[in-house]
Design an enzyme around this catalytic site. Structure first.
Site, short mmCIF file in Angstrom:
data_model
loop_
_atom_site.label_atom_id
_atom_site.label_comp_id
_atom_site.label_asym_id
_atom_site.label_seq_id
_atom_site.Cartn_x
_atom_site.Cartn_y
_atom_site.Cartn_z
N SER A 85 -7.84 0.09 9.69
CA SER A 85 -8.13 -1.26 9.21
C SER A 85 -9.58 -1.56 9.52
CB SER A 85 -7.23 -2.29 9.90
OG SER A 85 -7.66 -3.61 9.61
N TYR B 103 -4.09 -6.09 17.48
CA TYR B 103 -4.11 -5.39 16.20
C TYR B 103 -5.40 -4.59 16.04
CZ TYR B 103 -4.04 -4.62 11.14
OH TYR B 103 -4.06 -4.04 9.88
N ILE C 127 -6.38 -6.70 1.22
CA ILE C 127 -5.79 -6.15 0.00
C ILE C 127 -4.75 -7.15 -0.51
CG2 ILE C 127 -4.49 -4.24 -1.01
CD1 ILE C 127 -7.34 -3.53 -0.12
N ASN D 211 1.61 5.09 7.58
CA ASN D 211 1.19 3.83 6.98
C ASN D 211 1.83 2.60 7.60
OD1 ASN D 211 0.05 2.10 4.79
ND2 ASN D 211 2.20 1.99 4.16
N ASP E 83 11.21 3.78 5.36
CA ASP E 83 10.90 2.37 5.62
C ASP E 83 12.05 1.71 6.36
OD1 ASP E 83 10.31 -0.59 5.04
OD2 ASP E 83 8.67 0.38 3.98
N THR F 239 -1.87 -7.64 -1.54
CA THR F 239 -0.48 -7.21 -1.59
C THR F 239 0.42 -8.43 -1.76
OG1 THR F 239 -0.26 -7.43 0.80
CG2 THR F 239 -0.96 -5.26 -0.06
N ILE G 79 0.82 -1.20 0.00
CA ILE G 79 0.00 0.00 0.00
C ILE G 79 0.86 1.26 0.00
CG2 ILE G 79 -1.56 1.35 1.46
CD1 ILE G 79 -2.86 -1.36 2.27
#
Length: 268
Positions: free
Chosen positions: A145, A158, A191, A90, A37, A193, A18
């Site tokens: 989420s 989470y 998603i 993100n 990152d 990914t 994402i």
């Protein structure tokens, strides 16, 4: 002119999935993008791809669990490009082996996820907002989420951390809107990914597909395009919202799919 021409965006967790989609689309539409990152090599590879397509980007290391690292990422963005217009918080993580039900979860994992998924959003915003105020405004976008809205048999930490992101988004919007700072979140469903493809068994993917209203899985660009919209002036009167991008997975009575199968068998 691009949809985010002359804006400067910091995208955390931007080396893949994402984050990568969002960074690429922002750069394509005219933003100068900093990709931060933990996988710094992946971030630099993403930068090279963006530059090859005519965009402008820089890649840096980020440990989203460390306050100093987050502050340095914001400061790098401002020093490198002169301002920060868009912050896309993100970074997020989960661990299906440790983040279980409330009785059996690893409590250290609870603390880790609260720090990584929720506190990182607070800190990124905390450090970016003064620069945004000085620049006359900005857009903060957080990755929430669908787990923040519904219960499940596992991933209690989470889900709780992402519910926190949803409400923190409202607080940020309420507290800084008068400074022309908008804050919104995007809540992905499943998603498709690379991580999902590599880690989720086909049978699990089939279960998600069974309960989607749309007959296909979401892709990173489905979130990336939503982020692009929220970063642009097209969404200038939207703040404090969490946009659910989940293929209609949660809009109907969850028994509807099974009931339809039952009716088909009965008619057959």
């Amino acid at each position: 002119m691009g949809r985010v021409q002359d804006k400067v965006a910091l995208v955390t967790g931007g080396a893949s999935g994402i984050g990568l989609s969002s960074a690429t689309l922002l750069a394509k539409e005219g933003a100068r993008v900093v990709i931060a990152d933990f996988n710094v090599e992946g971030a630099k590879e993403a930068v090279n791809k963006i530059k090859a397509q005519g965009g402008e980007a820089a890649g840096i290391f980020l440990d989203a669990g460390d306050e100093t690292s987050i502050k340095e990422a914001v400061e790098f963005t401002v020093e490198h490009y002169g301002k920060i217009s868009v912050l896309f918080n993100n970074v997020g993580a989960t661990n299906l082996k440790k983040d279980l039900d409330v009785v059996n979860m690893d409590l250290d994992e609870w603390d880790r996820l609260m720090n990584l998924n929720l506190r990182s959003v607070l800190l990124g915003s905390r450090f970016a907002i003064p620069h945004m105020i000085k620049a006359g405004g900005g857009s903060i976008i957080n990755t929430a989420s669908m787990a923040g809205f519904f219960g499940d048999s596992i991933r209690a930490a989470y889900g709780a951390s992402k519910a926190g992101v949803v409400n923190l988004t409202r607080y940020l919007a309420a507290q800084y809107g008068r400074h022309f700072i908008r804050c919104n979140a995007v809540a992905p469903g499943l998603i498709f990914t690379p991580a999902a493809q590599n880690n989720m068994p086909p049978a699990v993917l089939d279960i998600f597909a069974k309960y989607n209203a749309l007959p296909y899985h979401g892709e990173p660009d489905d979130i990336g395009n939503t982020v692009l919209f929220l970063a642009s002036e097209e969404s200038k009167f939207i703040t404090g919202q969490t946009i659910q991008v989940e293929g209609g997975h949660y809009i109907a009575n969850p028994t509807i799919s099974d009931f339809e199968e039952f009716m088909k068998k009965k008619q057959g």
